[in-house]
Design a protein around this motif. Structure first.
Motif, mmCIF file in Angstrom:
data_model
loop_
_atom_site.group_PDB
_atom_site.id
_atom_site.type_symbol
_atom_site.label_atom_id
_atom_site.label_comp_id
_atom_site.label_asym_id
_atom_site.label_seq_id
_atom_site.Cartn_x
_atom_site.Cartn_y
_atom_site.Cartn_z
ATOM 1 N N GLN A 1 4.269 0.948 -1.854
ATOM 2 C CA GLN A 1 4.460 1.423 -3.079
ATOM 3 C C GLN A 1 3.785 2.563 -3.539
ATOM 4 N N ARG A 2 2.618 2.090 -3.455
ATOM 5 C CA ARG A 2 1.705 2.680 -4.019
ATOM 6 C C ARG A 2 1.219 3.951 -2.079
ATOM 7 N N LEU A 3 1.607 2.937 -0.421
ATOM 8 C CA LEU A 3 1.378 4.126 0.166
ATOM 9 C C LEU A 3 2.445 4.943 0.354
ATOM 10 N N ILE A 4 3.372 4.689 0.428
ATOM 11 C CA ILE A 4 4.681 5.602 0.143
ATOM 12 C C ILE A 4 4.404 6.689 -1.362
ATOM 13 N N ALA A 5 3.939 6.508 -2.174
ATOM 14 C CA ALA A 5 3.491 7.043 -3.279
ATOM 15 C C ALA A 5 2.731 8.235 -2.749
ATOM 16 N N LEU A 6 1.552 7.751 -2.331
ATOM 17 C CA LEU A 6 0.156 8.899 -2.043
ATOM 18 C C LEU A 6 0.657 9.538 -0.671
ATOM 19 N N ASN A 7 1.767 8.828 -0.352
ATOM 20 C CA ASN A 7 2.125 10.003 1.206
ATOM 21 C C ASN A 7 2.643 10.974 0.598
ATOM 22 N N ILE B 1 1.238 9.055 -10.534
ATOM 23 C CA ILE B 1 2.163 9.424 -9.575
ATOM 24 C C ILE B 1 3.470 8.825 -8.679
ATOM 25 N N ILE B 2 2.951 6.859 -8.888
ATOM 26 C CA ILE B 2 4.050 6.603 -8.256
ATOM 27 C C ILE B 2 5.097 6.819 -9.153
ATOM 28 N N LYS B 3 5.937 6.906 -10.561
ATOM 29 C CA LYS B 3 6.492 6.869 -11.375
ATOM 30 C C LYS B 3 6.955 7.931 -11.146
ATOM 31 N N TYR B 4 6.808 9.533 -11.203
ATOM 32 C CA TYR B 4 6.807 10.739 -10.654
ATOM 33 C C TYR B 4 7.696 10.593 -9.340
ATOM 34 N N TYR B 5 7.309 9.705 -8.362
ATOM 35 C CA TYR B 5 8.115 10.322 -6.781
ATOM 36 C C TYR B 5 9.059 9.131 -7.057
ATOM 37 N N LEU B 6 8.448 7.706 -7.317
ATOM 38 C CA LEU B 6 9.481 6.666 -6.558
ATOM 39 C C LEU B 6 10.014 6.017 -8.139
ATOM 40 N N ASP B 7 9.601 6.505 -9.131
ATOM 41 C CA ASP B 7 10.464 6.255 -10.319
ATOM 42 C C ASP B 7 10.717 4.605 -10.730
ATOM 43 N N GLN B 8 9.329 4.137 -10.787
ATOM 44 C CA GLN B 8 9.024 2.671 -10.639
ATOM 45 C C GLN B 8 7.557 2.342 -11.316
ATOM 46 N N GLU B 9 8.168 1.557 -11.978
ATOM 47 C CA GLU B 9 6.507 1.458 -12.497
ATOM 48 C C GLU B 9 5.501 0.708 -11.791
ATOM 49 N N PRO B 10 4.524 0.910 -11.766
ATOM 50 C CA PRO B 10 3.123 0.384 -10.234
ATOM 51 C C PRO B 10 3.438 -0.903 -10.738
ATOM 52 N N ILE B 11 3.334 -1.818 -9.980
ATOM 53 C CA ILE B 11 3.239 -3.403 -9.366
ATOM 54 C C ILE B 11 1.630 -3.512 -9.600
ATOM 55 N N LEU B 12 0.914 -2.855 -8.531
ATOM 56 C CA LEU B 12 -0.865 -2.589 -8.712
ATOM 57 C C LEU B 12 -0.751 -2.294 -9.736
ATOM 58 N N GLN B 13 -2.297 -2.426 -11.223
ATOM 59 C CA GLN B 13 -2.255 -1.736 -11.884
ATOM 60 C C GLN B 13 -3.411 -1.288 -11.130
ATOM 61 N N ASN B 14 -4.160 0.207 -11.633
ATOM 62 C CA ASN B 14 -5.140 0.357 -11.474
ATOM 63 C C ASN B 14 -6.385 -0.125 -12.494
ATOM 64 N N VAL B 15 -7.181 0.218 -12.337
ATOM 65 C CA VAL B 15 -8.372 -0.495 -13.073
ATOM 66 C C VAL B 15 -8.772 1.185 -14.205
ATOM 67 N N ILE C 1 6.216 0.248 7.206
ATOM 68 C CA ILE C 1 5.218 -0.215 6.971
ATOM 69 C C ILE C 1 5.122 -1.705 7.487
ATOM 70 N N GLU C 2 2.836 -1.729 7.833
ATOM 71 C CA GLU C 2 3.078 -2.864 8.230
ATOM 72 C C GLU C 2 1.834 -3.842 6.945
ATOM 73 N N ILE C 3 1.498 -4.779 6.583
ATOM 74 C CA ILE C 3 0.293 -4.881 6.137
ATOM 75 C C ILE C 3 -0.302 -6.237 7.161
ATOM 76 N N ILE C 4 -1.781 -6.080 7.661
ATOM 77 C CA ILE C 4 -2.158 -7.584 8.358
ATOM 78 C C ILE C 4 -2.016 -8.350 6.996
ATOM 79 N N SER C 5 -1.700 -10.275 7.846
ATOM 80 C CA SER C 5 -1.427 -10.958 6.466
ATOM 81 C C SER C 5 -2.662 -11.093 6.787
ATOM 82 N N GLY C 6 -3.550 -10.732 5.524
ATOM 83 C CA GLY C 6 -5.080 -11.181 4.905
ATOM 84 C C GLY C 6 -5.793 -9.929 4.599
#
Lengths: 465, 325
Positions: A82-88, A320-334, A430-435
């Motif tokens: 989600q984060r990467l899509i929004a940042l792009n 940014i996530i809310k603006y582009y994706l209209d979603q709540e962020p899954i991972l929060q910021n500090v 989007i691919e995430i290496i498992s680890g």
């Protein structure tokens, strides 16, 4: 490994706990030495800057792996995606219409004053409209066990080679334990990375020529550069190996010139092209930016992604996530206070001794103030800096990073603070290496995990269950 | 293959060859000096390696330390190994794991205190170990990488260095003006690992003439100058793809002409020119070959050379500096 509240071993750590109970101190330290020797002999090292010998050191490796159950991992994956899509979308927007600025979600002044904002990129179409192909987000866990995002590292994140080498080392040192767990493999990373790069080629249909551009053998991450190039089977080049003719990029070979389509550059924007950025750059290639802007060559990551690494921009990512994706962020910021906002600034200044203050555009653990451990003088100095350049500072509450059992220098096993850097690739999908690279602060009570400042690493096992 | 990579491969193996020859030379000299009454038995060695001047300017007092370990001496055994390793590091993706690992391991050893200690207490073991290591690497290069363009560049670097070092040993003999004592002749042959091979061919007829002829003209001894140049000729043609006996660049032309000259010379020809001058002209030809290989394959293609003068100049300077050592 152990529950914060009940002190019980988490179920997914049970097997590991029993296994390690069978080792005595000597046999563990033997294993550790063996691995460290292998690393040194194979040259799996990084260079420490500021050390006049240009000494190569190994990245200290801890034998106790971190284990992440599938369910937890799934959440991380979703959050990172989600984060990467929004940042792009954000990067594309600010380098084109700037809708997010017009809609007053982020002030224009913040975007345009980001140290790594590149006005040259305004209106430039990048290949496949992807800006961040390779992202190495830093995650930490808070008291409640939630994963929080600390940094996005959207420029040239490093460390993935250690992740892969750590896994090799663990498989060699603990084959039995490893086979008792159903650990997801990580060794597909080079293939995925190569596909991500090929996806960008402007000469589709023609077998794309990809290269890895390194600053050279004295760069701290040089081992990683050769490692990745070798695993992908592509050439590793330095700036002097490339030449631009009529806005096309070529490499110089013993048989003449060969055209290059995609450059995985492990070189900051500043150094890419002396004609466009730093004139004194000896590492770059004259004319590269012209070839890039004309679309004759693709760069990964794109030029200008550093905007997203600005810690002030970081504070806006949830919006940014809310603006582009209209979603709540899954991972929060500090939670982050921005010194340029007057209200935040007075809060920061009056709570300086309980906050972590960071420069907006430094990395590697430099340019920061750990309020609780700072001397009076340091606090005063920082207060002055913040007042002089409010745009350049942010502050966060001290998050006590989660701790993980770690073998210490005296060979006892104690909890040490850890973070986690997963690697995310954005190609066809989007691919995430498992680890990920679990970095650990080897010094007692230290919260700084950077390799340049006494950090080490662990293998990270994501389970298949 | 990237020009820079070809350059690194060339120097990787050239520096290894240099370290090996140096270790052998030092060991022979050391052993001989045990019986020597000469107050400066190491002097000829500094002369042979062209490091007299650097030694005089160096802080290092001990010639042995200077030749084996000193950082002031860009040509000390330790530095040669470090250079070889540095070049290997730049082309790690092009060489085998085995080459990298063993080279790195030896580099770590030779930088350690253990190495200096070994050298002080058992110098012979130290030198033998160095030689064995270089031979191991040479074997690995032979047996673990593709025999393709890069490999040919490694062979080219090695052969130019080897031919050059053999002539330097010969030059040390020229110093005795035709009356070299038997012991000196024997140690010169040993410095090129040639003693047994020489005996097999000449029995006990050890003389300056015979030693010179053997080290220069032997068609079958792998360290003779003629043998090296013949091999060099082969590898140069393998890179360019042109048939042997013809040439497509200056490196091939000079090599071919040098080879013809070696093929059809005898010791009486040398006498006419004088030992020293003959050897000197050979060394100049080797330098020229090295330079031409570099100009042909490492520098930019001619048509764009003018665009990037600074880089061209930088590469040229680097090359000349290393070659002169």
């Amino acid at each position: 490994m152990f529950s914060h509240t009940s002190r019980k071993t988490f179920p997914h750590y049970k097997c590991l706990h029993e296994h390690y109970a069978n080792y005595n101190v000597a046999s563990l330290s033997n294993k550790q030495r063996l691995i460290e020797n292998t690393f040194l002999e194979e040259g799996i090292t990084f260079t420490v800057y500021g050390d006049n010998q240009g000494t190569e050191r190994i990245f200290p490796f801890d034998l106790i792996p971190r284990i992440i159950p599938q369910k937890e991992w799934q959440l991380i994956e979703e959050g990172l995606t989600q984060r990467l899509i929004a940042l792009n979308l954000f990067l594309h927007d600010i380098y084109h219409e700037g809708q997010i600025i017009k809609d007053q979600v982020i002030p224009e002044s913040v975007v345009k004053t980001a140290a790594h904002y590149r006005p040259e990129m305004q209106g430039v179409k990048v290949s496949r409209d992807i800006y961040i192909q390779i992202c190495g987000t830093d995650l930490i866990r808070d008291d409640a066990g939630n994963y929080l995002c600390l940094e996005d590292n959207a420029r040239c994140p490093s460390g993935v080679s250690y992740l892969l080498e750590n896994r090799e080392a663990m498989k060699r040192a603990f084959p039995n334990l490893y086979s008792q767990y159903r650990v997801k493999p990580v060794d597909n990373y080079p293939d995925l990375l190569l596909k991500t790069l090929q996806h960008l080629s402007p000469r589709q249909g023609h077998g794309p020529v990809c290269v890895l551009l390194t600053p050279g053998a004295y760069n701290s991450a040089y081992f990683e550069h050769t490692f990745l190039a070798r695993k992908m089977g592509i050439e590793i080049v330095e700036g002097r190996d490339l030449i631009v003719l009529d806005a096309y990029v070529y490499m110089r070979t013993t048989k003449g010139l060969e055209q290059v389509d995609v450059i995985y550059r492990r070189l900051d924007d500043d150094f890419l092209d002396p004609l466009c950025f730093r004139e004194d750059s000896m590492l770059g290639v004259s004319g590269l930016m012209e070839a890039y802007m004309k679309g004759n060559v693709a760069l990964a990551n794109a030029v200008g992604t550093g905007v997203a690494d600005d810690k002030v921009i970081y504070a806006y990512v949830p919006e940014i996530i809310k603006y582009y994706l209209d979603q709540e962020p899954i991972l929060q910021n500090v939670p982050t206070y921005l010194a340029w906002r007057e209200k935040d600034r007075s809060y920061i200044l009056s709570h300086l001794d309980s906050l972590v203050v960071k420069s907006a555009n430094e990395s590697g653990g430099y340019g920061m103030l750990m309020g609780p451990c700072a001397t009076k003088k340091e606090l005063q100095n920082f207060a002055k800096k913040i007042e002089n350049e409010p745009r350049n500072f942010i502050a966060q509450p001290v998050i006590s990073l989660s701790r993980h059992p770690t073998i210490c220098e005296d060979l006892s096993i104690e909890g040490r603070h850890v973070d986690l850097r997963p690697f995310v690739l954005y190609g066809d999908s989007i691919e995430i290496i498992s680890g990920g690279l679990t970095r650990v602060a080897l010094n007692k009570d230290s919260l700084i995990v950077n390799s340049s400042q006494g950090g080490g690493s662990k293998d990270t096992w994501v389970l298949n269950d | 293959m990237l020009s820079r990579v070809a350059n690194s491969l060339y120097w990787l193996s050239r520096y290894l060859e240099r370290a090996e020859n140096l270790a052998r030379l030092v060991e022979v000299n050391r052993y001989e000096s045990l019986d020597s009454t000469d107050p400066n038995p190491w002097l000829p060695l500094l002369y042979t390696t062209c490091t007299e001047k650097i030694f005089r300017e160096s802080k290092e007092q001990d010639v042995g330390m200077f030749i084996s370990f000193s950082e002031d001496n860009p040509d000390s055994i330790r530095e040669c190994v470090a250079h070889a390793r540095e070049n290997a590091r730049m082309v790690r993706d092009q060489i085998s794991e085995e080459i990298w690992r063993d080279l790195n391991r030896f580099h770590l050893f030779i930088r350690s205190e253990d190495a200096v200690e070994l050298w002080q207490n058992q110098p012979e073991t130290f030198h033998r170990r160095t030689i064995e290591f270089c031979m191991l690497l040479s074997g690995l290069i032979h047996a673990t990488v593709l025999h393709d363009e890069g490999w040919h560049f490694m062979q080219i670097g090695k052969l130019i260095e080897r031919a050059d070092k053999t002539t330097r040993v010969l030059d040390m003999l020229a110093y005795y003006q035709g009356i070299a004592p038997r012991a000196k002749l024997a140690s010169a042959l040993k410095s090129c690992s040639a003693f047994n091979a020489f005996q097999a061919e000449y029995r006990s007829r050890i003389s300056l003439d015979n030693a010179m002829s053997f080290l220069l003209f032997s068609a079958s001894f792998p360290r003779s100058v003629r043998f090296c140049i013949q091999q060099l000729d082969y590898h140069l043609h393998a890179v360019s793809g042109s048939p042997i006996g013809s040439y497509t660049n200056e490196a091939e032309r000079i090599t071919g002409s040098t080879l013809a000259q070696l093929n059809f010379s005898s010791s009486s020809n040398i006498l006419q020119v004088g030992y020293h001058d003959y050897i000197d002209s050979l060394q100049k030809q080797f330098n020229e070959i090295g330079q031409q290989v570099f100009d042909t394959y490492i520098l930019l293609p001619l048509e764009i050379r003018s665009n990037t003068n600074s880089e061209t100049r930088r590469r040229q300077n680097d090359h000349q500096r290393q070659q002169q050592q």
